[in-house]
Write a protein that holds these residues in place. Structure first.
Motif, PDB file in Angstrom:
ATOM      1  N   PRO A 245       0.804  -1.228   0.000  1.00 41.28           N
ATOM      2  CA  PRO A 245       0.000   0.000   0.000  1.00 41.28           C
ATOM      3  C   PRO A 245       0.835   1.276   0.000  1.00 41.28           C
ATOM      4  O   PRO A 245       0.286   2.365  -0.177  1.00 41.28           O
ATOM      5  CB  PRO A 245      -0.818  -0.126   1.287  1.00 41.28           C
ATOM      6  CG  PRO A 245       0.031  -0.969   2.191  1.00 41.28           C
ATOM      7  CD  PRO A 245       0.720  -1.948   1.288  1.00 41.28           C
ATOM      8  N   ASP A 246       2.138   1.146   0.192  1.00 38.87           N
ATOM      9  CA  ASP A 246       3.003   2.319   0.267  1.00 38.87           C
ATOM     10  C   ASP A 246       3.484   2.794  -1.099  1.00 38.87           C
ATOM     11  O   ASP A 246       4.078   3.867  -1.200  1.00 38.87           O
ATOM     12  CB  ASP A 246       4.230   2.020   1.136  1.00 38.87           C
ATOM     13  CG  ASP A 246       3.876   1.850   2.601  1.00 38.87           C
ATOM     14  OD1 ASP A 246       2.752   2.216   2.983  1.00 38.87           O
ATOM     15  OD2 ASP A 246       4.718   1.343   3.363  1.00 38.87           O
ATOM     16  N   VAL A 247       3.258   2.002  -2.138  1.00 37.83           N
ATOM     17  CA  VAL A 247       3.788   2.353  -3.454  1.00 37.83           C
ATOM     18  C   VAL A 247       2.710   2.174  -4.527  1.00 37.83           C
ATOM     19  O   VAL A 247       1.712   1.481  -4.314  1.00 37.83           O
ATOM     20  CB  VAL A 247       5.018   1.479  -3.818  1.00 37.83           C
ATOM     21  CG1 VAL A 247       6.130   1.679  -2.803  1.00 37.83           C
ATOM     22  CG2 VAL A 247       4.635   0.011  -3.916  1.00 37.83           C
ATOM     23  N   LEU A 248       2.936   2.802  -5.669  1.00 38.95           N
ATOM     24  CA  LEU A 248       2.050   2.612  -6.820  1.00 38.95           C
ATOM     25  C   LEU A 248       2.135   1.166  -7.289  1.00 38.95           C
ATOM     26  O   LEU A 248       3.218   0.577  -7.327  1.00 38.95           O
ATOM     27  CB  LEU A 248       2.467   3.571  -7.929  1.00 38.95           C
ATOM     28  CG  LEU A 248       1.707   3.526  -9.256  1.00 38.95           C
ATOM     29  CD1 LEU A 248       1.675   4.918  -9.882  1.00 38.95           C
ATOM     30  CD2 LEU A 248       2.345   2.540 -10.237  1.00 38.95           C
ATOM     31  N   SER A 249       0.999   0.592  -7.664  1.00 39.14           N
ATOM     32  CA  SER A 249       0.961  -0.785  -8.170  1.00 39.14           C
ATOM     33  C   SER A 249       0.521  -0.774  -9.626  1.00 39.14           C
ATOM     34  O   SER A 249      -0.464  -0.125  -9.975  1.00 39.14           O
ATOM     35  CB  SER A 249      -0.001  -1.648  -7.341  1.00 39.14           C
ATOM     36  OG  SER A 249       0.460  -1.790  -6.021  1.00 39.14           O
ATOM     37  N   HIS A 250       1.251  -1.513 -10.443  1.00 37.80           N
ATOM     38  CA  HIS A 250       0.904  -1.655 -11.863  1.00 37.80           C
ATOM     39  C   HIS A 250       0.325  -3.048 -12.066  1.00 37.80           C
ATOM     40  O   HIS A 250       0.967  -4.048 -11.732  1.00 37.80           O
ATOM     41  CB  HIS A 250       2.144  -1.472 -12.737  1.00 37.80           C
ATOM     42  CG  HIS A 250       1.846  -1.427 -14.204  1.00 37.80           C
ATOM     43  ND1 HIS A 250       2.149  -0.338 -14.991  1.00 37.80           N
ATOM     44  CD2 HIS A 250       1.264  -2.324 -15.038  1.00 37.80           C
ATOM     45  CE1 HIS A 250       1.772  -0.574 -16.237  1.00 37.80           C
ATOM     46  NE2 HIS A 250       1.231  -1.785 -16.289  1.00 37.80           N
TER      47      HIS A 250
END
Length: 333
Positions: A245-250
């Motif tokens: 949840p701390d980073v952008l997910s592709h």
């Protein structure tokens, strides 16, 4: 005195598998990747035990050095599926778990448990605790009351009764487990670690895949597209199917032979501090409401949303349903 061995006057016949090793290893100019058909034939021989150990090691490491292609992964998968002849068991989500966690707890297991409690049928499978310092699904089955199955019949029963089953790779594809276990001999992971994520042995409605190393996500998505599978590939935390949840997910998706991409923004404005140690009991405490964990709860909800996205929900509906599931969860029995 030992008698000398007689001279060999005839050229020995080449082993049938040697052609595949030669194709991969014939120098910078002569080597090439395997076609889909060659890959299927090569994996068929491996599954039948029709190769020498030296050939197996050479084949796996040449593939590892070259990096496997979508065509190779698709061909390997077709051979495994044909060899398995798995029974018809209805599954919503195929959930491979082969990496283990070392920075954060395996929150994905609470996501799978919560989804199953709401009727989503999930097949978990993994390849054992093969790397020191990591926490694996297999080590938490008892803690989280996830059924361990050792046969397809047991899988069918567990899915009917609990909507969740864990089936060790060694019980349904022991040849592949042996190849994974060669890591301690060869010193490197082999392409079998990647292959296991594509297999989707029961033809689930959606196969989730987590590939940690950049660049491999698109390769896996293309392999699944070639196979005609519905799949979503992400760079999950630690290599497991768990949204960070701390980073952008592709999201690298494929549906009905068409590839698609989707970006999910980070859910937290700043990174959470990783725990000093991984305490499995904390998972149970959070589930039962005895403790709170901001990172963990966001990871669980977003990972459930990923699975629901794979089952046809759009992102907004997937997150809403996931949050409802989490807020109304029951205690682990």
């Amino acid at each position: 005195m030992t008698e000398p061995r007689p001279l060999t006057l005839e050229t020995p016949a080449e082993h049938p598998f040697a052609a595949f090793v030669r194709t991969l290893g014939k120098g910078k100019r002569g080597a090439r990747g395997l076609t889909r058909e060659e890959s299927q034939a090569a994996m068929g021989m491996l599954l039948e035990g029709a190769v020498e150990d030296a050939q197996l090691g050479a084949f796996l490491m040449l593939l590892r050095h070259k990096e496997e292609t979508p065509e190779e992964l698709a061909g390997f998968t077709e051979a495994v599926r044909q060899h398995l002849a798995a029974p018809a068991i209805a599954v919503d989500i195929d959930w491979p778990s082969y990496a283990g966690k070392k920075r954060h707890l395996p929150w994905y297991l609470l996501a799978a448990k919560c989804l199953a409690d709401n009727g989503v049928r999930i097949l978990l499978h993994g390849g054992g605790a093969h790397t020191a310092g990591r926490l694996y699904t297999e080590q938490l089955l008892d803690t989280l009351d996830i059924p361990l199955c050792r046969s397809w019949e047991a899988v069918a029963t567990a899915l009917d009764q609990h909507a969740l089953a864990f089936f060790p790779l060694q019980d349904w594809a022991p040849q592949l487990q042996r190849m994974i276990d060669l890591r301690t001999v060869l010193g490197l992971r082999s392409p079998i670690h990647s292959l296991a994520r594509v297999l989707n042995p029961l033809g689930a409605r959606c196969g989730l895949q987590s590939i940690f190393h950049p660049g491999y996500q698109a390769v896996h998505r293309e392999a699944s597209r070639l196979l005609g599978d519905h799949a979503i590939v992400v760079k999950g935390d630690g290599g497991e199917i768990e949204i960070n949840p701390d980073v952008l997910s592709h999201l690298y998706g494929t549906t009905d032979g068409e590839a698609w991409d989707e970006q999910w923004p980070a859910l937290s404005t700043q990174r959470h501090v990783k725990p000093a140690s991984l305490q499995p009991q904390h998972l149970l405490d959070v589930w039962q409401g005895k403790a709170q964990d901001s990172y963990g709860e966001l990871a669980v909800v977003s990972t459930m949303a990923l699975a629901l996205r794979g089952l046809g929900n759009d992102r907004e509906q997937a997150f809403k349903t996931a949050r409802d599931y989490w807020d109304s969860r029951t205690l682990i029995r």
